[in-house]
Design a protein around this motif. Sequence first.
Motif, mmCIF file in Angstrom:
data_model
loop_
_atom_site.group_PDB
_atom_site.id
_atom_site.type_symbol
_atom_site.label_atom_id
_atom_site.label_comp_id
_atom_site.label_asym_id
_atom_site.label_seq_id
_atom_site.Cartn_x
_atom_site.Cartn_y
_atom_site.Cartn_z
ATOM 1 N N ILE A 21 16.978 -2.611 -0.661
ATOM 2 C CA ILE A 21 16.163 -2.977 0.501
ATOM 3 C C ILE A 21 15.969 -1.745 1.383
ATOM 4 O O ILE A 21 16.932 -1.080 1.762
ATOM 5 C CB ILE A 21 16.834 -4.103 1.310
ATOM 6 N N VAL A 22 14.704 -1.445 1.717
ATOM 7 C CA VAL A 22 14.428 -0.292 2.573
ATOM 8 C C VAL A 22 13.962 -0.713 3.968
ATOM 9 O O VAL A 22 14.158 0.025 4.939
ATOM 10 C CB VAL A 22 13.396 0.667 1.946
ATOM 11 N N SER A 48 0.823 -1.217 0.000
ATOM 12 C CA SER A 48 0.000 0.000 0.000
ATOM 13 C C SER A 48 0.854 1.263 0.000
ATOM 14 O O SER A 48 0.456 2.291 -0.571
ATOM 15 C CB SER A 48 -0.922 0.003 1.224
ATOM 16 N N LEU A 49 2.034 1.199 0.624
ATOM 17 C CA LEU A 49 2.915 2.363 0.678
ATOM 18 C C LEU A 49 3.737 2.535 -0.596
ATOM 19 O O LEU A 49 4.523 3.481 -0.700
ATOM 20 C CB LEU A 49 3.850 2.249 1.892
ATOM 21 N N GLY A 50 3.596 1.614 -1.545
ATOM 22 C CA GLY A 50 4.262 1.768 -2.825
ATOM 23 C C GLY A 50 5.589 1.059 -2.962
ATOM 24 O O GLY A 50 6.344 1.328 -3.906
ATOM 25 N N TYR A 51 5.881 0.141 -2.064
ATOM 26 C CA TYR A 51 7.127 -0.614 -2.156
ATOM 27 C C TYR A 51 6.876 -1.959 -2.848
ATOM 28 O O TYR A 51 5.744 -2.463 -2.869
ATOM 29 C CB TYR A 51 7.701 -0.881 -0.764
ATOM 30 N N PRO A 74 15.073 -10.536 -5.636
ATOM 31 C CA PRO A 74 15.965 -9.798 -6.542
ATOM 32 C C PRO A 74 17.442 -10.092 -6.284
ATOM 33 O O PRO A 74 17.832 -10.511 -5.189
ATOM 34 C CB PRO A 74 15.643 -8.324 -6.220
ATOM 35 N N ASP A 75 18.248 -9.858 -7.284
ATOM 36 C CA ASP A 75 19.699 -9.960 -7.130
ATOM 37 C C ASP A 75 20.182 -8.726 -6.370
ATOM 38 O O ASP A 75 20.124 -7.604 -6.877
ATOM 39 C CB ASP A 75 20.356 -10.018 -8.504
ATOM 40 N N PHE A 104 11.335 -3.421 -0.809
ATOM 41 C CA PHE A 104 12.316 -2.834 -1.718
ATOM 42 C C PHE A 104 11.763 -1.525 -2.278
ATOM 43 O O PHE A 104 10.538 -1.375 -2.442
ATOM 44 C CB PHE A 104 12.594 -3.769 -2.899
ATOM 45 N N GLU A 105 12.673 -0.620 -2.626
ATOM 46 C CA GLU A 105 12.256 0.552 -3.394
ATOM 47 C C GLU A 105 11.639 0.054 -4.699
ATOM 48 O O GLU A 105 12.136 -0.881 -5.314
ATOM 49 C CB GLU A 105 13.453 1.457 -3.711
#
Length: 416
Positions: free
Chosen positions: A322-323, A265-268, A295-296, A315-316
């Motif tokens: 990674i966030v 929902s937050l866009g990640y 992801p790599d 992830f962004e």
Amino acid sequence: MNIELQELLEKYKCDKESVFNTWFINNDERLKAFRSIRRGVQKVILEIKTKEFGNDYKGSSLEFVLNCITEQKQVFIGASHAFYWKPKLRIPDIYENEENKMAFGQFLENCYNATREDRILKEIIHLDQRKIKGLGPAVVNILYFLHPEIIPPFNTAIVNGFNHLFKENIKLGSWQEYLRMREIIIGKNSQHRSILSKDLGAFSGLLFDIGVKKLMVGDEGALSDDEKVKIEKLLKKRHKEVTNEKEEEDLHTEMQYHLLKIGHSLGYDVISASNDRSRCHDGTNFSFISLPGFPDIGVDRDTNNTIALIDVIWFEKGTNKIVCAFEVEKSTSIYSGILRLTDLYFSFPEDPSSLFLIIPDNREKELELQLSRPAIKGNNIEIHYILFSDLRKHCDAICTFGDSKETLKKIAKVVN
């Protein structure tokens, strides 16, 4: 050791026309069936995963597996009947109900990969708790070919023979009844293993011969009162352990779902641990809101495998950066979750992620003690934690009003 039962087993073993001699011993076709059925089960699992399984028994990969089983004749006559799709009755409910179909596939996969008896029995109890209409103990005829030393076959003739030999009243169609029957078979086979085999097909053949009245018996196998009490206690203990574990797993899955939902929902871009991606909560499969694969992230293979086991990662969008990383704790050691988050931090010290532990409310003090350990505090790594109750309570509000990962920190705590 029951001398009369021992004599009966010897008689069964010496009879040239017994199941032991016509099917179990020196039978290349029986051994080949194990390999074919195992390959077939793998195909069933894959087709359910990829949603290619279809909505009927006829022509399915499951039909191939059951055909291989019923070709064994004797002990497995009629093994396929329980899996025929009966449209008017809507049983067994694994063809048109996607959730039940996925549960059946996951059950087969978990049993296929299991190496311990307790894991297999827990999977059986989990399946029973789902109450999938029409999916009863006939499933064990598949499991026998995966774990012949742990799971005995099951059909009407075997149950009739069992009840006649042991003076019991086991009923068809009940998983609980099957598990009780299995405990008795395991115990008696263990006592007389030198006569027959570790493979439970041999003992099940005895019960089959008794059930079809090929082998006549009297009171050879009647259980003592002490044996009955011991078996009941064992079954109750195992069921309680599995029920408690299932409740923990359900809570763990719920918390992962909230984290995936919020991150999405937050866009990640979001993903769950590699061994949890087939999970589902509240009718939503994790795979529907997660990345298709990890992801790599530019680290060595061992480190990548460790990080991929973190319960939830954000992830962004459209990148491999990674966030946020989240470990959801249950009754297991909190320290292991802290170590996984620490490994992630040291993999990217120049660009650290926000690290979170999600914990049951009653483990807050324990967590504070762990985060206060010199080995953890000395690393100067900031790890936030969120209580289960707070995550559940505020999930929808954060999804609606949140604008970034910083919103999550409003319900998080840190140890000073």
